[in-house]
Scaffold this motif. Structure first.
Motif, short mmCIF file in Angstrom:
data_model
loop_
_atom_site.label_atom_id
_atom_site.label_comp_id
_atom_site.label_asym_id
_atom_site.label_seq_id
_atom_site.Cartn_x
_atom_site.Cartn_y
_atom_site.Cartn_z
N GLY A 399 -113.63 38.34 -27.64
CA GLY A 399 -114.70 38.80 -28.51
C GLY A 399 -114.14 39.58 -29.69
N PHE A 400 -113.15 40.43 -29.41
CA PHE A 400 -112.55 41.20 -30.50
C PHE A 400 -111.65 40.33 -31.37
CE2 PHE A 400 -114.00 44.70 -27.84
CZ PHE A 400 -114.50 45.56 -28.81
N MET A 401 -111.08 39.27 -30.80
CA MET A 401 -110.34 38.32 -31.63
C MET A 401 -111.29 37.64 -32.63
SD MET A 401 -107.73 36.59 -28.88
CE MET A 401 -107.09 35.39 -30.06
N PHE A 402 -112.49 37.28 -32.16
CA PHE A 402 -113.47 36.70 -33.07
C PHE A 402 -113.87 37.71 -34.15
CE2 PHE A 402 -114.56 33.62 -29.56
CZ PHE A 402 -114.14 32.49 -30.25
N SER A 403 -113.97 38.97 -33.77
CA SER A 403 -114.34 39.99 -34.77
C SER A 403 -113.25 40.11 -35.85
CB SER A 403 -114.59 41.34 -34.11
OG SER A 403 -113.38 42.00 -33.76
N LEU A 404 -112.01 39.80 -35.49
CA LEU A 404 -110.92 39.83 -36.46
C LEU A 404 -110.92 38.60 -37.36
CD1 LEU A 404 -107.92 41.06 -34.25
CD2 LEU A 404 -109.09 42.35 -36.05
N GLY A 405 -111.70 37.59 -36.97
CA GLY A 405 -111.76 36.39 -37.80
C GLY A 405 -111.29 35.13 -37.12
N CYS A 406 -110.99 35.18 -35.80
CA CYS A 406 -110.56 33.99 -35.06
C CYS A 406 -111.58 32.86 -35.25
CB CYS A 406 -110.42 34.32 -33.58
SG CYS A 406 -110.15 32.90 -32.50
#
Length: 500
Positions: A399-406
């Motif tokens: 989820g936090f990877m997606f928040s970084l732009g993944c």
């Protein structure tokens, strides 16, 4: 007129040159494909057979952007990724017209709204919870939602920096993963959970054994609030690993306590832990040495073997218990794992979490051992479900990877991550601007917490941890839903255990 004629002649000549080069290229590819022996399709269908490989490679791209419906894609669908994107951008997360979710799919959680929920202003924010009451320095954890273990090395430098700064802004903790504590983890000043993997990276001696002096030095950092002994993770339970020598830079070597340029082996389990007694001994040793709470991270294959852990805790006394247990589901992710382990080993979080909570509660240890849920829980409904099931905290990595732009390019293991998150290619890392991404991390965390509190308010309780299993129904194969409390009844405390 002459200029136009000359231009046409040049264009015609250029066209013939390009056509000739293309024909020559086709001939070269034809010969190469006929002579090679590794690919039968290209050998039997020279040149044309190459399109199969190209289309197979591009199929993932076309499915993601053109053909997959909002709820179809795996491991995370477009609807989930879009929710994280909007939350990270701190823009409205409302939708119009109607839900695209199929509510008849088996396993779908449906929350039970209250007939008379608390009025706006009557509900409260989630209260902090103490972890490790028997440690010299208990941790008063402020947030129900936090960052799961991701190592520096698996993640890039700017990714770790952005997570650290975003975690500090949001008031959540960040788990280091098993790769040791770097200056990038500490940059934001957030609360840190230091994970001790099977190779003891960051706290090991020259032979790979736990080094008390290094452990004590890590604990002296005020940002480090807890220690987590990693027994296994969901994506590769029972599997160690080899860090290739070419990946062991001077920087990585210094942080992990290994030799630069040489391969480093992570055993498939902690070599000094043969049984539950050894595990409790190690937990007690680390807690005494550091003064800070110590827990474990594990994957359930079955719940029966864990009975012995809780029995041993009761035999020794509750002060010897792990301060927390992180339950990772078999659907958990990682940078690289063998497909059989990724797909087939380890119980899903949907089953493992209630089982572990029931084991703890049945042994009368609910107020002693905190349960942390991990494994593909990255949107509000999943987090709220985990809390209803009995989790005290939820952590997320992807989820936090997606928040970084993944963008779910599925290239985490190739050093070619296009968003700069899981690559050490400086050219690709430049795309990840820390000063912008740390805000996205903060907004995502706050968005999750706000919406989980909204769900709690809807079911009629004042804050999320007051939700219980009766507050969520689980859709069955028949299409009908039943309360989770019927599938996993609350456990009675063992006779005599409550007094511990």
């Amino acid at each position: 007129m002459d200029f136009a004629v000359n231009a046409l002649n040049v264009l015609a000549l250029a066209f013939l040159v390009v056509l000739g080069l293309a024909a020559a290229l086709v001939v070269v590819f034809f010969v190469i494909d006929r002579l090679q022996t590794s690919d039968a399709i290209r050998r039997n269908y020279p040149v044309i057979g190459r399109f199969r490989g190209m289309f197979s490679t591009l199929g993932e791209f076309f499915r993601q952007y053109f053909f997959a419906m909002d709820r179809e894609e795996l491991p995370f669908n477009r609807a989930q990724r879009d929710w994280v994107e909007r939350a990270s951008e701190n823009i409205g997360n409302t939708i119009a017209f109607g839900s695209t979710r199929n509510l008849s799919v088996s396993g779908t959680p449906i929350f039970v709204n209250a007939a008379f929920p608390p009025l706006d202003g009557e509900h409260v924010a989630t209260r902090p919870m103490v972890i490790g009451p028997h440690a010299a320095l208990p941790y008063r954890a402020p947030s129900i939602f936090n960052i799961s273990g991701m190592s520096f090395g698996a993640l890039s430098r700017p990714a770790v920096r952005a997570l650290s700064r975003g975690a500090a802004r949001a008031g959540i903790w960040m788990n280091t993963g098993e790769g040791g504590l770097s200056s990038f983890h500490l940059e934001g000043g957030c609360d840190i959970v230091f994970q001790i993997g099977t190779a003891n990276y960051g706290v090991r001696d020259a032979e790979g054994r736990l080094d008390d002096d290094k452990l004590r030095a890590v604990a002296e950092n005020p940002c480090v609030r807890m220690f987590e002994v990693k027994l296994a993770q969901g994506a590769k339970p029972g599997k160690g690993g080899i860090l290739p020598g070419e990946k062991v830079s001077e920087e990585i070597a210094t942080i992990r306590g290994i030799e630069a340029g040489k391969p480093s082996i992570s055993p498939n389990r902690h070599e000094g832990i043969k049984d539950w007694g050894d595990l409790l001994d190690l937990i007690g040793h680390i807690r005494t040495l550091t003064g800070k709470p110590v827990g474990i991270k594990a994957v359930l294959g079955a719940s029966d073997p864990w009975e012995a852990l809780f029995e041993e805790v009761l035999r020794r006394g509750v002060e010897h218990a792990p301060d927390f247990i992180t339950v990772d589901g078999g659907e958990g992710g990682t940078g690289a794992s063998p497909m059989p382990l990724m797909d087939l080993v380890g119980m899903s979080i949907r089953e493992a979490l209630p089982r572990m909570v029931d084991l703890r509660d049945r042994h009368g240890l609910k107020e002693r051992i905190r349960i942390i849920a991990s494994g593909k829980l990255m949107v509000p409904g999943d987090v709220a479900w985990a809390i209803c099931a009995g989790a005290d905290f939820v952590t997320s990595a992807r989820g936090f990877m997606f928040s970084l732009g993944c963008i779910q390019a599925l290239k985490c293991n190739r050093n070619t991550c296009p968003t700069g998150i899981t690559t050490h290619d400086p050219r690709l890392q430049r795309g990840l601007v820390v000063e912008e991404k740390d805000q996205r991390v903060e907004h995502y965390a706050r968005g999750i917490i706000d919406e989980v509190e909204t769900i709690a308010h809807s079911v009629g309780v004042m804050e999320p941890r007051q939700m219980r299993r009766q507050h969520v129904r689980i859709v069955q194969p028949s299409g009908q839903s039943v309360p989770m409390s019927r599938l996993f009844p609350d456990q009675e405390v063992k006779s005599g255990a409550r007094g511990h």
